[in-house]
Design a protein around this motif. Sequence first.
Motif, short mmCIF file in Angstrom:
data_model
loop_
_atom_site.label_atom_id
_atom_site.label_comp_id
_atom_site.label_asym_id
_atom_site.label_seq_id
_atom_site.Cartn_x
_atom_site.Cartn_y
_atom_site.Cartn_z
N GLN A 34 0.83 -1.37 0.07
CA GLN A 34 -0.30 -0.47 0.18
C GLN A 34 0.72 1.36 0.25
OE1 GLN A 34 -3.66 0.40 -0.06
NE2 GLN A 34 -3.20 -2.42 -0.21
N THR A 35 1.93 1.21 0.73
CA THR A 35 2.62 2.61 0.58
C THR A 35 3.87 2.10 0.20
OG1 THR A 35 4.07 1.43 2.73
CG2 THR A 35 2.43 2.45 3.09
N ASP A 36 4.92 3.23 0.13
CA ASP A 36 6.22 3.68 -0.69
C ASP A 36 6.98 2.53 0.37
OD1 ASP A 36 5.60 5.48 -2.20
OD2 ASP A 36 6.40 6.73 -1.41
N GLN A 37 6.69 2.20 1.50
CA GLN A 37 7.48 1.29 1.97
C GLN A 37 7.60 0.04 1.50
OE1 GLN A 37 10.27 2.16 3.68
NE2 GLN A 37 10.80 0.32 3.90
N ASP A 38 6.04 -0.34 1.38
CA ASP A 38 5.91 -1.59 1.43
C ASP A 38 6.12 -1.96 0.08
OD1 ASP A 38 4.07 -1.97 3.99
OD2 ASP A 38 2.24 -0.99 2.35
N CYS A 39 6.68 -1.25 -0.71
CA CYS A 39 6.75 -0.82 -2.05
C CYS A 39 8.56 -1.85 -2.26
CB CYS A 39 6.29 0.21 -3.26
SG CYS A 39 5.31 0.34 -4.00
N LYS A 40 8.76 -0.79 -1.28
CA LYS A 40 10.54 -1.43 -1.03
C LYS A 40 10.70 -2.13 -0.28
CE LYS A 40 11.86 3.61 -0.40
NZ LYS A 40 12.68 4.53 0.61
N ASP A 41 10.13 -3.01 0.55
CA ASP A 41 9.71 -4.53 1.04
C ASP A 41 9.43 -5.30 0.12
OD1 ASP A 41 10.42 -3.16 3.60
OD2 ASP A 41 8.41 -2.97 4.63
N PHE A 42 8.89 -5.65 -0.81
CA PHE A 42 8.35 -6.15 -1.87
C PHE A 42 9.19 -5.96 -2.74
CE2 PHE A 42 5.89 -7.36 -6.18
CZ PHE A 42 5.68 -8.15 -5.29
#
Length: 117
Positions: A34-42
């Motif tokens: 959902q978030t930019d941090q989620d994108c980085k983690d993904f």
Amino acid sequence: MALATQRLSEWRNGMGTTAVTALTHLMSLQDDVQTDQDCKDFANNLLFKLGFLYGSITEDGQFKKPFQSELLVQVLIQHRCATWGAIESHRKVMHVKGALSLATVAACTFTLLSYRD
């Protein structure tokens, strides 16, 4: 030579753009991104041990179905559609699959690394 360099540059740009689009679409299908941090983690999770190359990873951490991940397949399909006429116009194309696979992996890796930073 300048024309060949220009065409190579356009091809690389198209492959990179396709990889970014495919990764963005793949991320949009994930419920927990959902978030930019989620994108980085993904992206980091896909990069871990080059997991993005595999179609599945078992619960015990075994990598299955090499070069069959959704990301790679989508990039290859989109690129093939974009270059179908160019590839078909050459009668003696050799090593196209290997070169295209290598370029796809490179484009996906670069895309994932750019999301990570």
